[in-house]
Write a protein that holds these residues in place. Structure first.
Motif, mmCIF file in Angstrom:
data_model
loop_
_atom_site.group_PDB
_atom_site.id
_atom_site.type_symbol
_atom_site.label_atom_id
_atom_site.label_comp_id
_atom_site.label_asym_id
_atom_site.label_seq_id
_atom_site.Cartn_x
_atom_site.Cartn_y
_atom_site.Cartn_z
ATOM 1 N N GLY A 1 0.791 -1.228 0.000
ATOM 2 C CA GLY A 1 0.000 0.000 0.000
ATOM 3 C C GLY A 1 0.817 1.268 0.000
ATOM 4 N N PHE A 2 2.035 1.215 -0.525
ATOM 5 C CA PHE A 2 2.902 2.388 -0.518
ATOM 6 C C PHE A 2 2.325 3.516 -1.369
ATOM 7 C CE2 PHE A 2 6.599 4.822 -2.024
ATOM 8 C CZ PHE A 2 7.095 5.238 -0.806
ATOM 9 N N PHE A 3 1.872 3.195 -2.571
ATOM 10 C CA PHE A 3 1.336 4.219 -3.472
ATOM 11 C C PHE A 3 -0.179 4.363 -3.371
ATOM 12 C CE2 PHE A 3 5.297 2.869 -5.539
ATOM 13 C CZ PHE A 3 5.953 4.091 -5.571
ATOM 14 N N ASN A 4 -0.853 3.283 -2.986
ATOM 15 C CA ASN A 4 -2.311 3.288 -2.841
ATOM 16 C C ASN A 4 -3.041 3.760 -4.098
ATOM 17 O OD1 ASN A 4 -2.695 2.240 -0.216
ATOM 18 N ND2 ASN A 4 -2.012 4.183 0.642
ATOM 19 N N ILE A 5 -2.550 3.401 -5.273
ATOM 20 C CA ILE A 5 -3.190 3.846 -6.516
ATOM 21 C C ILE A 5 -4.623 3.321 -6.601
ATOM 22 C CG2 ILE A 5 -3.128 3.756 -9.053
ATOM 23 C CD1 ILE A 5 -0.984 5.541 -7.833
ATOM 24 N N GLY A 6 -4.841 2.051 -6.276
ATOM 25 C CA GLY A 6 -6.192 1.495 -6.328
ATOM 26 C C GLY A 6 -7.157 2.248 -5.441
ATOM 27 N N LYS A 7 -6.761 2.506 -4.215
ATOM 28 C CA LYS A 7 -7.619 3.247 -3.274
ATOM 29 C C LYS A 7 -7.824 4.689 -3.743
ATOM 30 C CE LYS A 7 -7.846 2.540 1.288
ATOM 31 N NZ LYS A 7 -9.178 2.114 1.258
ATOM 32 N N ARG A 8 -6.767 5.316 -4.258
ATOM 33 C CA ARG A 8 -6.898 6.687 -4.763
ATOM 34 C C ARG A 8 -7.815 6.742 -5.980
ATOM 35 N NH1 ARG A 8 -1.087 8.292 -5.816
ATOM 36 N NH2 ARG A 8 -2.039 10.146 -6.694
ATOM 37 N N ASN A 9 -7.750 5.723 -6.838
ATOM 38 C CA ASN A 9 -8.665 5.654 -7.985
ATOM 39 C C ASN A 9 -10.113 5.533 -7.514
ATOM 40 O OD1 ASN A 9 -6.808 5.924 -10.060
ATOM 41 N ND2 ASN A 9 -6.505 3.721 -10.299
ATOM 42 N N GLU A 10 -10.342 4.666 -6.542
ATOM 43 C CA GLU A 10 -11.693 4.487 -6.009
ATOM 44 C C GLU A 10 -12.220 5.788 -5.388
ATOM 45 O OE1 GLU A 10 -14.138 1.956 -2.647
ATOM 46 O OE2 GLU A 10 -12.054 1.415 -3.061
ATOM 47 N N MET A 11 -11.379 6.474 -4.640
ATOM 48 C CA MET A 11 -11.791 7.738 -4.017
ATOM 49 C C MET A 11 -12.106 8.796 -5.076
ATOM 50 S SD MET A 11 -12.020 6.938 -0.943
ATOM 51 C CE MET A 11 -12.490 8.543 -0.355
ATOM 52 N N ALA A 12 -11.364 8.817 -6.171
ATOM 53 C CA ALA A 12 -11.636 9.762 -7.260
ATOM 54 C C ALA A 12 -13.011 9.494 -7.867
ATOM 55 C CB ALA A 12 -10.548 9.665 -8.329
ATOM 56 N N VAL A 13 -13.343 8.215 -8.073
ATOM 57 C CA VAL A 13 -14.663 7.856 -8.604
ATOM 58 C C VAL A 13 -15.755 8.338 -7.658
ATOM 59 C CG1 VAL A 13 -16.212 5.925 -9.143
ATOM 60 C CG2 VAL A 13 -13.834 5.874 -9.917
ATOM 61 N N ARG A 14 -15.609 8.045 -6.389
ATOM 62 C CA ARG A 14 -16.625 8.437 -5.407
ATOM 63 C C ARG A 14 -16.818 9.961 -5.381
ATOM 64 N NH1 ARG A 14 -18.643 4.912 -2.064
ATOM 65 N NH2 ARG A 14 -17.768 2.827 -1.918
ATOM 66 N N LYS A 15 -15.720 10.688 -5.438
ATOM 67 C CA LYS A 15 -15.778 12.153 -5.417
ATOM 68 C C LYS A 15 -16.508 12.693 -6.656
ATOM 69 C CE LYS A 15 -12.567 16.067 -5.295
ATOM 70 N NZ LYS A 15 -11.140 16.416 -5.269
ATOM 71 N N ILE A 16 -16.146 12.193 -7.822
ATOM 72 C CA ILE A 16 -16.775 12.641 -9.069
ATOM 73 C C ILE A 16 -18.252 12.278 -9.086
ATOM 74 C CG2 ILE A 16 -16.828 12.257 -11.575
ATOM 75 C CD1 ILE A 16 -13.696 11.894 -11.313
ATOM 76 N N PHE A 17 -18.584 11.061 -8.681
ATOM 77 C CA PHE A 17 -19.982 10.640 -8.665
ATOM 78 C C PHE A 17 -20.786 11.426 -7.641
ATOM 79 C CE2 PHE A 17 -19.506 6.100 -10.590
ATOM 80 C CZ PHE A 17 -19.185 6.659 -11.808
ATOM 81 N N HIS A 18 -20.217 11.697 -6.483
ATOM 82 C CA HIS A 18 -20.922 12.471 -5.460
ATOM 83 C C HIS A 18 -21.256 13.879 -5.983
ATOM 84 C CE1 HIS A 18 -22.150 13.874 -1.527
ATOM 85 N NE2 HIS A 18 -21.324 14.906 -1.666
ATOM 86 N N ARG A 19 -20.273 14.513 -6.605
ATOM 87 C CA ARG A 19 -20.480 15.866 -7.148
ATOM 88 C C ARG A 19 -21.546 15.891 -8.232
ATOM 89 N NH1 ARG A 19 -14.578 17.064 -7.762
ATOM 90 N NH2 ARG A 19 -14.987 16.378 -9.877
ATOM 91 N N ASN A 20 -21.711 14.782 -8.938
ATOM 92 C CA ASN A 20 -22.632 14.737 -10.075
ATOM 93 C C ASN A 20 -23.887 13.911 -9.817
ATOM 94 O OD1 ASN A 20 -21.169 16.183 -12.402
ATOM 95 N ND2 ASN A 20 -19.588 14.935 -11.444
ATOM 96 N N ASN A 21 -24.125 13.575 -8.559
ATOM 97 C CA ASN A 21 -25.328 12.827 -8.166
ATOM 98 C C ASN A 21 -25.495 11.521 -8.948
ATOM 99 O OD1 ASN A 21 -26.258 14.756 -6.214
ATOM 100 N ND2 ASN A 21 -26.802 16.058 -7.953
ATOM 101 N N VAL A 22 -24.422 10.768 -9.060
ATOM 102 C CA VAL A 22 -24.454 9.467 -9.719
ATOM 103 C C VAL A 22 -24.414 8.397 -8.633
ATOM 104 C CG1 VAL A 22 -23.214 7.880 -11.243
ATOM 105 C CG2 VAL A 22 -23.321 10.320 -11.804
ATOM 106 N N VAL A 23 -25.342 7.475 -8.703
ATOM 107 C CA VAL A 23 -25.427 6.392 -7.727
ATOM 108 C C VAL A 23 -24.783 5.143 -8.328
ATOM 109 C CG1 VAL A 23 -27.007 4.902 -6.438
ATOM 110 C CG2 VAL A 23 -27.535 7.323 -6.729
ATOM 111 N N ILE A 24 -23.924 4.500 -7.556
ATOM 112 C CA ILE A 24 -23.297 3.251 -7.974
ATOM 113 C C ILE A 24 -24.259 2.114 -7.640
ATOM 114 C CG2 ILE A 24 -21.369 1.672 -7.591
ATOM 115 C CD1 ILE A 24 -19.686 4.171 -6.818
ATOM 116 N N ASP A 25 -24.606 1.318 -8.646
ATOM 117 C CA ASP A 25 -25.518 0.196 -8.440
ATOM 118 C C ASP A 25 -24.806 -1.042 -7.905
ATOM 119 O OD1 ASP A 25 -28.206 1.133 -9.534
ATOM 120 O OD2 ASP A 25 -26.815 1.685 -11.135
ATOM 121 N N TYR A 26 -23.560 -1.216 -8.318
ATOM 122 C CA TYR A 26 -22.782 -2.361 -7.843
ATOM 123 C C TYR A 26 -21.313 -1.984 -7.883
ATOM 124 C CZ TYR A 26 -20.859 -7.024 -7.269
ATOM 125 O OH TYR A 26 -20.162 -8.113 -6.811
ATOM 126 N N GLN A 27 -20.587 -2.399 -6.839
ATOM 127 C CA GLN A 27 -19.161 -2.098 -6.766
ATOM 128 C C GLN A 27 -18.408 -3.311 -6.252
ATOM 129 O OE1 GLN A 27 -18.255 1.629 -4.885
ATOM 130 N NE2 GLN A 27 -16.166 1.037 -4.409
#
Length: 159
Positions: A102-128
């Motif tokens: 977990g030194f770079f945490n790219i996977g977690k950072r990618n997931e957080m970017a998705v959540r942030k973008i979807f939250h700002r745009n009112n997009v609901v994730i149906d399955y993750q």
């Protein structure tokens, strides 16, 4: 007919014979969207969370980054008659395959970017299905909107 979405790539289609597929999602994230009324969908395979990491690459390869790829994914499906309010949204990947400690945490950072973008745009994730330390493959069947996920070492599941 398989329509392969490579790394830093996106495809959208309303061809009922089409199957959008991206392979071996590790820290990258695959986002599948599908509108059952328009019978149109798209699949994005992005590598990194923010285009600010490399503005020149963001211009030439916008699907490499979450913040430039995700809006283009949705716009491509809108152009095929899709509407955000009807879209089913599936998010897959974001694991720690090459970064076990977990030194770079790219996977977690990618997931957080998705959540942030979807939250700002009112997009609901149906399955993750994100995190862990395995590769995943995702298929979107355009005729039905069914999504199948194959996790390395496990049976494929239908969503």
């Amino acid at each position: 007919m398989n329509i392969v979405v490579g790394v830093s790539d996106m495809k959208a289609s309303n061809d009922p014979a089409g199957i959008l597929v991206t392979y071996s999602l590790g820290s990258c994230i695959g986002i599948a969207v599908y509108d059952p009324v328009a019978r149109a969908g798209g699949l994005l395979h992005f590598m990194l969370p923010e285009s600010a990491l490399d503005q020149a690459k963001a211009l030439s390869r916008p699907f490499m980054f979450a913040d430039t790829g995700i809006p283009r994914l949705f716009k491509a499906v809108y152009a095929l008659g899709g509407e955000k309010r009807r879209m089913r949204v599936i998010v897959v990947g974001g694991s720690q395959v090459l970064d076990q400690k977990g030194f770079f945490n790219i996977g977690k950072r990618n997931e957080m970017a998705v959540r942030k973008i979807f939250h700002r745009n009112n997009v609901v994730i149906d399955y993750q299905d994100t995190g862990g330390n395995t590769n995943r493959t995702i298929r979107l069947f355009l005729e039905t909107g069914q999504v199948r996920i194959k996790v390395s070492g496990e049976a494929e599941i239908a969503i």
